[in-house]
Design a protein around this motif. Structure first.
Motif, PDB file in Angstrom:
ATOM      1  N   UNK A  98       0.838  -1.216   0.000  1.00  0.00           N
ATOM      2  CA  UNK A  98       0.000   0.000   0.000  1.00  0.00           C
ATOM      3  C   UNK A  98       0.863   1.252   0.000  1.00  0.00           C
ATOM      4  N   UNK A  99       1.954   1.219   0.746  1.00  0.00           N
ATOM      5  CA  UNK A  99       2.810   2.399   0.844  1.00  0.00           C
ATOM      6  C   UNK A  99       3.906   2.420  -0.218  1.00  0.00           C
ATOM      7  N   UNK A 100       3.862   1.482  -1.153  1.00  0.00           N
ATOM      8  CA  UNK A 100       4.871   1.433  -2.196  1.00  0.00           C
ATOM      9  C   UNK A 100       5.539   0.075  -2.253  1.00  0.00           C
ATOM     10  N   UNK A 101       6.291  -0.202  -3.328  1.00  0.00           N
ATOM     11  CA  UNK A 101       6.935  -1.513  -3.493  1.00  0.00           C
ATOM     12  C   UNK A 101       7.984  -1.747  -2.412  1.00  0.00           C
ATOM     13  N   UNK A 102       8.116  -3.052  -2.025  1.00  0.00           N
ATOM     14  CA  UNK A 102       9.061  -3.432  -0.983  1.00  0.00           C
ATOM     15  C   UNK A 102      10.467  -3.623  -1.526  1.00  0.00           C
ATOM     16  N   UNK A 103      10.578  -3.755  -2.824  1.00  0.00           N
ATOM     17  CA  UNK A 103      11.901  -3.875  -3.411  1.00  0.00           C
ATOM     18  C   UNK A 103      12.262  -5.293  -3.765  1.00  0.00           C
ATOM     19  N   UNK A 104      11.580  -6.265  -3.217  1.00  0.00           N
ATOM     20  CA  UNK A 104      11.870  -7.662  -3.531  1.00  0.00           C
ATOM     21  C   UNK A 104      10.585  -8.471  -3.379  1.00  0.00           C
TER      22      UNK A 104
END
Length: 475
Positions: free
Chosen positions: A267-273
């Motif tokens: 919800x707050x943006x991609x986690x990166x992985x």
């Protein structure tokens, strides 16, 4: 009868005085036919009277008759003597049997561990058994004829005399009571019973007292009460601890579930992985599982504490079943188990707690899916009977024997098998379902066969069924 210097009547009387001649027949022969003489002879003890000259034939007949009569008398006397001896012997045996019976009764009374005594209308002892005498420290013979106060002058003895007096005069009724008395140098608790005996005329004559020493039993009862109170206190403490811990754990778990869902949904943006997203979903799933366990523990604790209330309302069984099946549908598909229903359209409405009834069905259907074979099926059926409304969850899975059923219905009880190891649980589902159904006034029954399957039936009482007039009034 009349000879010179001889009085026949006097001779007969002297003859009769001889012991050996008391019953010998005596025949008087005389030439005088005188009525007074005949009466005098018979009164003096003669047996017969014969006039001379003597008819020899008549003499023989009379003599024979007299001797025959004497023999009969002797036989009767012998028989009477024999009967008398038999009666005396029988009476002797009877008295001996009475003595033996009395002795046996006294041994029995002395053998029982009860103090037995009897007092008359004057309050004096007429009987005490051996135990009573030993407890008073005096021989039984020395107690008979005395009053309790004369044997031992204390408050207990005077109270016993007054109680007996009131019983024998009809002021008090007989019965049993407990009393604490000093015996053998210590206080003992006695269970005393009083009985009233009447004489043949119906008047009260004796008060019989029987006292049993129940000191050990009273101490055991007090110890049991104390242990029960300690157990109840421990149970309340455990229940309160579980309730408090469950409440304290649910708050951070809700936060973990919420934040892990936010992270998994990015919800707050991609986690990166992508692996972080999977980790977040695992955290959320584990937290939800833990939250379910804590909720079950909290519900069971509330049931034990009697702090569960029903939020009753009118419900449709079909709608409750549909809501539950939506919750377990994904799990059933994952385990390749088909769910079937047999819910007649004319089922009546019920007055029940919808959430708790859903919780019961959810636990039962989840268990049925859990212990079914891949490719198997689970059936949810409902029918109205004379007892009320019965819901049944039927599976054709591994089944249980009687011992495993008894284990399954206990709190935290899990049947040891490879299936339970593959599908973890707390063992609270069935006990919780049983408690919630009993809270509705119903009952839960289990029928299971090893390797065949299990049928769990829930019966809600008929008074929870809403009839047509009730439904119309509610509308």
């Amino acid at each position: 009868m009349k000879m010179p210097e001889l009085d026949g009547a006097a001779l007969i009387r002297q003859f009769r005085k001889l012991a050996a001649c008391a019953d010998v027949p005596i025949m008087v022969i005389t030439a005088y036919e005188d009525r007074d003489l005949r009466l005098q002879a018979l009164e003096s003890g003669a047996t017969d009277f014969l006039l001379s000259p003597v008819d020899h034939h008549e003499f023989r007949v009379r003599s024979r008759n007299l001797l025959m009569l004497r023999r009969q008398q002797l036989l009767l006397k012998e028989r009477a003597s024999s009967l008398e001896e038999q009666m005396i012997a029988k009476e002797r045996r009877h008295k001996e049997a009475l003595r033996e019976s009395h002795a046996l009764l006294m041994r029995v009374i002395d053998a029982i561990p009860v103090m037995v005594s009897a007092t008359d209308r004057d309050g004096r002892f007429v009987f005490v058994n051996d135990l009573y005498a030993r407890r008073l420290g005096r021989p039984a013979a020395a107690i008979i004829g005395l009053t309790p106060a004369a044997v031992r002058d204390d408050l207990q003895a005077r109270a016993a005399m007054e109680r007996d007096r009131r019983i024998i005069t009809g002021l008090d009724a007989t019965g049993a009571y407990e009393e604490s008395v000093p015996l053998d140098g210590e206080r003992r608790v006695l269970l005393t019973s009083k009985a009233l005996l009447h004489d043949p005329g119906g008047r009260p004559s004796l008060v019989v007292t029987a006292s049993l020493d129940i000191t050990d039993r009273k101490e055991a009862e007090l110890a049991l009460v104390a242990a029960k109170e300690e157990a109840e206190l421990a149970s309340r403490t455990k229940t309160e601890f579980l309730a408090n811990m469950s409440h304290e754990l649910r708050t951070p778990l809700n936060a973990i579930i919420g934040f892990s869902q936010v992270m998994a949904d990015e919800v707050m943006g991609p986690l990166g992985s992508a692996r972080y997203t999977g980790y977040a979903r695992d955290i959320c799933s584990s937290a939800q599982h833990l939250l379910g366990i804590i909720s079950d523990i909290l519900d069971v604790s509330k049931l034990e504490a009697g702090r569960v209330d029903l939020d009753e309302q009118e419900i449709e069984i079909a709608q409750v079943a549909q809501d539950v099946l939506q919750l377990v549908g994904e799990r059933a598909r994952a385990l390749e188990v088909a769910i079937e229903t047999d819910l007649p359209p004319a089922l009546p409405r019920l007055r029940a707690d919808a959430l708790k009834l859903k919780q019961v069905l959810l636990n039962l259907i989840t268990n049925a899916i859990k212990f079914s074979h891949a490719g198997g099926s689970v059936l949810l059926s409902a029918r109205q009977t004379a007892e009320g409304l019965t819901l049944a969850v039927i599976d054709h899975g591994i089944g249980m024997d009687e011992v495993e059923v008894a284990t399954a219905v206990t709190r935290f009880g899990q049947v040891a098998s490879t299936w339970s190891r593959k599908h973890p649980g707390t063992g609270l589902g069935l006990p919780l379902a049983i408690g919630l159904i009993e809270l509705h006034g119903g009952r839960l029954g289990i029928e299971s066969r090893k390797g065949v399957g299990t049928t769990v039936s829930v019966t809600l009482p008929a008074e929870r069924i809403i009839t047509l007039p009730d439904a119309a009034a509610s509308a």
